[in-house]
Design a protein around this motif. Structure first.
Motif, mmCIF file in Angstrom:
data_model
loop_
_atom_site.group_PDB
_atom_site.id
_atom_site.type_symbol
_atom_site.label_atom_id
_atom_site.label_comp_id
_atom_site.label_asym_id
_atom_site.label_seq_id
_atom_site.Cartn_x
_atom_site.Cartn_y
_atom_site.Cartn_z
ATOM 1 N N SER A 61 47.441 30.577 36.216
ATOM 2 C CA SER A 61 48.264 31.328 35.269
ATOM 3 C C SER A 61 49.566 31.735 35.919
ATOM 4 C CB SER A 61 47.519 32.580 34.823
ATOM 5 O OG SER A 61 46.397 32.192 34.073
ATOM 6 N N GLU A 83 38.107 23.338 46.747
ATOM 7 C CA GLU A 83 39.001 22.289 47.258
ATOM 8 C C GLU A 83 40.438 22.771 47.328
ATOM 9 O OE1 GLU A 83 37.202 17.990 45.954
ATOM 10 O OE2 GLU A 83 38.642 18.945 44.644
ATOM 11 N N SER A 125 40.544 37.928 38.804
ATOM 12 C CA SER A 125 41.883 37.322 38.783
ATOM 13 C C SER A 125 42.348 37.023 37.362
ATOM 14 C CB SER A 125 41.915 36.058 39.649
ATOM 15 O OG SER A 125 40.905 35.165 39.242
ATOM 16 N N ARG A 243 39.650 31.405 29.736
ATOM 17 C CA ARG A 243 38.510 31.347 30.662
ATOM 18 C C ARG A 243 38.946 30.705 31.971
ATOM 19 N NH1 ARG A 243 37.127 30.957 25.545
ATOM 20 N NH2 ARG A 243 35.091 31.633 24.793
ATOM 21 N N PHE A 244 38.635 31.383 33.086
ATOM 22 C CA PHE A 244 38.981 30.843 34.409
ATOM 23 C C PHE A 244 37.789 30.097 35.001
ATOM 24 C CE2 PHE A 244 42.645 33.707 36.130
ATOM 25 C CZ PHE A 244 43.425 33.319 35.070
ATOM 26 N N PRO A 246 35.733 26.684 36.390
ATOM 27 C CA PRO A 246 36.208 25.579 37.216
ATOM 28 C C PRO A 246 37.055 24.633 36.373
ATOM 29 C CG PRO A 246 33.869 25.947 37.552
ATOM 30 C CD PRO A 246 34.291 26.825 36.411
HETATM 31 C C1 LIG Z 1 43.778 28.235 32.399
HETATM 32 C C2 LIG Z 1 43.312 28.618 33.794
HETATM 33 C C3 LIG Z 1 44.058 29.507 34.534
HETATM 34 C C4 LIG Z 1 43.645 29.884 35.814
HETATM 35 N N1 LIG Z 1 44.384 30.797 36.514
HETATM 36 C C5 LIG Z 1 43.983 31.179 37.739
HETATM 37 C C6 LIG Z 1 44.725 32.158 38.459
HETATM 38 O O1 LIG Z 1 45.730 32.703 37.975
HETATM 39 N N2 LIG Z 1 44.297 32.497 39.708
HETATM 40 C C7 LIG Z 1 43.167 31.923 40.263
HETATM 41 O O2 LIG Z 1 42.841 32.258 41.418
HETATM 42 N N3 LIG Z 1 42.444 30.999 39.605
HETATM 43 C C8 LIG Z 1 42.832 30.608 38.358
HETATM 44 N N4 LIG Z 1 42.106 29.658 37.678
HETATM 45 C C9 LIG Z 1 40.968 29.001 38.373
HETATM 46 C C10 LIG Z 1 41.515 27.809 39.192
HETATM 47 O O3 LIG Z 1 41.974 26.804 38.317
HETATM 48 C C11 LIG Z 1 40.431 27.141 40.060
HETATM 49 O O4 LIG Z 1 39.323 26.850 39.267
HETATM 50 C C12 LIG Z 1 40.026 28.021 41.237
HETATM 51 O O5 LIG Z 1 41.159 28.292 42.057
HETATM 52 C C13 LIG Z 1 38.961 27.316 42.087
HETATM 53 O O6 LIG Z 1 39.440 26.054 42.494
HETATM 54 P P1 LIG Z 1 38.966 25.428 43.883
HETATM 55 O O7 LIG Z 1 39.490 24.029 43.918
HETATM 56 O O8 LIG Z 1 39.295 26.327 45.018
HETATM 57 O O9 LIG Z 1 37.393 25.407 43.739
HETATM 58 P P2 LIG Z 1 36.465 24.147 43.249
HETATM 59 O O10 LIG Z 1 36.508 23.102 44.334
HETATM 60 O O11 LIG Z 1 36.916 23.741 41.869
HETATM 61 O O12 LIG Z 1 35.084 24.844 43.153
HETATM 62 C C14 LIG Z 1 34.279 25.186 44.316
HETATM 63 C C15 LIG Z 1 33.008 25.880 43.837
HETATM 64 O O13 LIG Z 1 33.340 27.149 43.258
HETATM 65 C C16 LIG Z 1 32.996 27.178 41.864
HETATM 66 N N5 LIG Z 1 34.168 27.781 41.176
HETATM 67 C C17 LIG Z 1 35.267 27.133 40.766
HETATM 68 N N6 LIG Z 1 36.140 27.991 40.198
HETATM 69 C C18 LIG Z 1 35.574 29.184 40.262
HETATM 70 C C19 LIG Z 1 35.984 30.458 39.854
HETATM 71 N N7 LIG Z 1 37.158 30.676 39.227
HETATM 72 N N8 LIG Z 1 35.136 31.491 40.109
HETATM 73 C C20 LIG Z 1 33.960 31.297 40.728
HETATM 74 N N9 LIG Z 1 33.511 30.113 41.127
HETATM 75 C C21 LIG Z 1 34.315 29.064 40.901
HETATM 76 C C22 LIG Z 1 32.786 25.747 41.454
HETATM 77 O O14 LIG Z 1 31.837 25.629 40.393
HETATM 78 C C23 LIG Z 1 32.270 25.125 42.731
HETATM 79 O O15 LIG Z 1 30.877 25.379 42.900
HETATM 80 C C24 LIG Z 1 42.474 29.310 36.379
HETATM 81 C C25 LIG Z 1 41.721 28.392 35.627
HETATM 82 C C26 LIG Z 1 42.125 28.067 34.353
HETATM 83 C C27 LIG Z 1 41.298 27.080 33.561
#
Ligand SMILES: Cc1cc2nc3c(=O)[nH]c(=O)nc-3n(C[C@H](O)[C@H](O)[C@H](O)COP(=O)(O)OP(=O)(O)OC[C@H]3O[C@@H](n4cnc5c(N)ncnc54)[C@H](O)[C@@H]3O)c2cc1C
Length: 251
Positions: A61, A83, A125, A243-244, A246
């Motif tokens: 966001s 990741e 967040s 919704r935030f 994955p």
């Molecule tokens: C519209 C939108 C807006 C977003 N805005 C923000 C933002 O402003 N700030 C922010 O920090 N993130 C935000 N997110 C979440 C972000 O896109 C990622 O999903 C998050 O940073 C995790 O990515 P990663 O690659 O580190 O983890 P991944 O490699 O995708 O996931 C690693 C593990 O953690 C789990 N996981 C993934 N995401 C989450 C989560 N959010 N909470 C708990 N467990 C999770 C997965 O299922 C997996 O088991 C937003 C998501 C959406 C859809």
């Protein structure tokens, strides 16, 4: 149907500043000369490409206020074993360049021209796009009633704590209620526990005032809060949710 904005070109963004918000979250400022501007509540996509061609893409966001500034701001919360978020928090340095595209989303958007009461409800967040809304509201001098109910695990996990305090103390500022779901410090005067129906009944703007409501956070949080709001008489079209969960790699 693809979300509005996902046909946008990838832009080169240069990291211009990094700010620690908590021990596990940072705000990242990017200079994006070709940024077309954005509305409060929209998000962007970040694309990371490894040397072997592997691509990871995630949504974040926009935290910065609506407008046409080439400086855009996101706040990233650390997700263990993730990741993308550990890379953004631990590897990224000022001057680095990455690819992003946006703005994306036309539904979870607030207009500063609105005079309707505004109810914001954040989990973790999920406060990020609501901060863009509050910053936009402050800049526009919009003084229609506004409230934020913000759920964090503990006091040291609250994002933008000082700025939120300053906003709520300013004339016409939003009323802000924090709830902590785990530990509370001595002397804590906010709420304790999850955002349940009775907490919403205490702190949400009454349904008879027909507020515009924005709810953002992890998927289970958003779904449970939206259900409680419906049971308190709020009309579904007035409740916007983000919704935030994955995001995955799909383009
Ligand atoms: C519209 C939108 C807006 C977003 N805005 C923000 C933002 O402003 N700030 C922010 O920090 N993130 C935000 N997110 C979440 C972000 O896109 C990622 O999903 C998050 O940073 C995790 O990515 P990663 O690659 O580190 O983890 P991944 O490699 O995708 O996931 C690693 C593990 O953690 C789990 N996981 C993934 N995401 C989450 C989560 N959010 N909470 C708990 N467990 C999770 C997965 O299922 C997996 O088991 C937003 C998501 C959406 C859809």
């Amino acid at each position: 149907m693809p979300e509005p904005g996902t046909g946008l070109p990838w832009l080169i963004a240069t990291v211009s500043d990094l700010r620690s918000e908590t021990a596990t979250a940072k705000t990242i400022l990017f200079n994006v000369p070709d940024w077309p501007g954005h509305l409060a509540g929209q998000h962007l996509d970040i694309r990371l490409t490894a040397e072997d061609g592997y691509v990871a893409q995630r949504s974040f966001s926009l935290a910065s206020p609506a407008g046409n500034s080439p400086t855009v701001e996101i706040t990233v919360q650390y997700v263990r074993d993730g990741e993308v978020s550990p890379f953004l928090l631990e590897e990224l340095r000022v001057g680095d360049q990455i690819e992003l595209r946006g703005p994306i989303g036309g539904y979870f958007v607030w207009s500063p021209a609105s005079r309707r009461p505004l109810m914001l409800i954040a989990g973790g967040s999920g406060v990020v796009p609501l901060m863009s809304i509050l910053r936009t509201r402050r800049i526009a001098g919009n003084d229609a009633e506004a409230r934020l109910l913000y759920s964090s695990r503990s006091v040291d996990q609250i994002l933008y704590a000082r700025e939120l305090d300053q906003m709520s103390a300013a004339p016409g500022g939003p009323a802000i209620v924090h709830t902590l779901t785990r530990t509370t410090p001595p002397g804590w005067t906010g709420e304790h526990g999850r955002v349940e129906r009775d907490m919403l009944a205490r702190h949400a703007i009454d349904a008879r005032e027909e507020p515009d409501i924005f709810v953002c956070g992890p998927t289970p949080f958003v779904e449970s809060v939206a259900d409680h709001l419906l049971s308190l008489g709020h009309a579904e079209p007035r409740i916007r949710t983000e919704r935030f969960g994955p995001t995955g790699d799909a383009a």
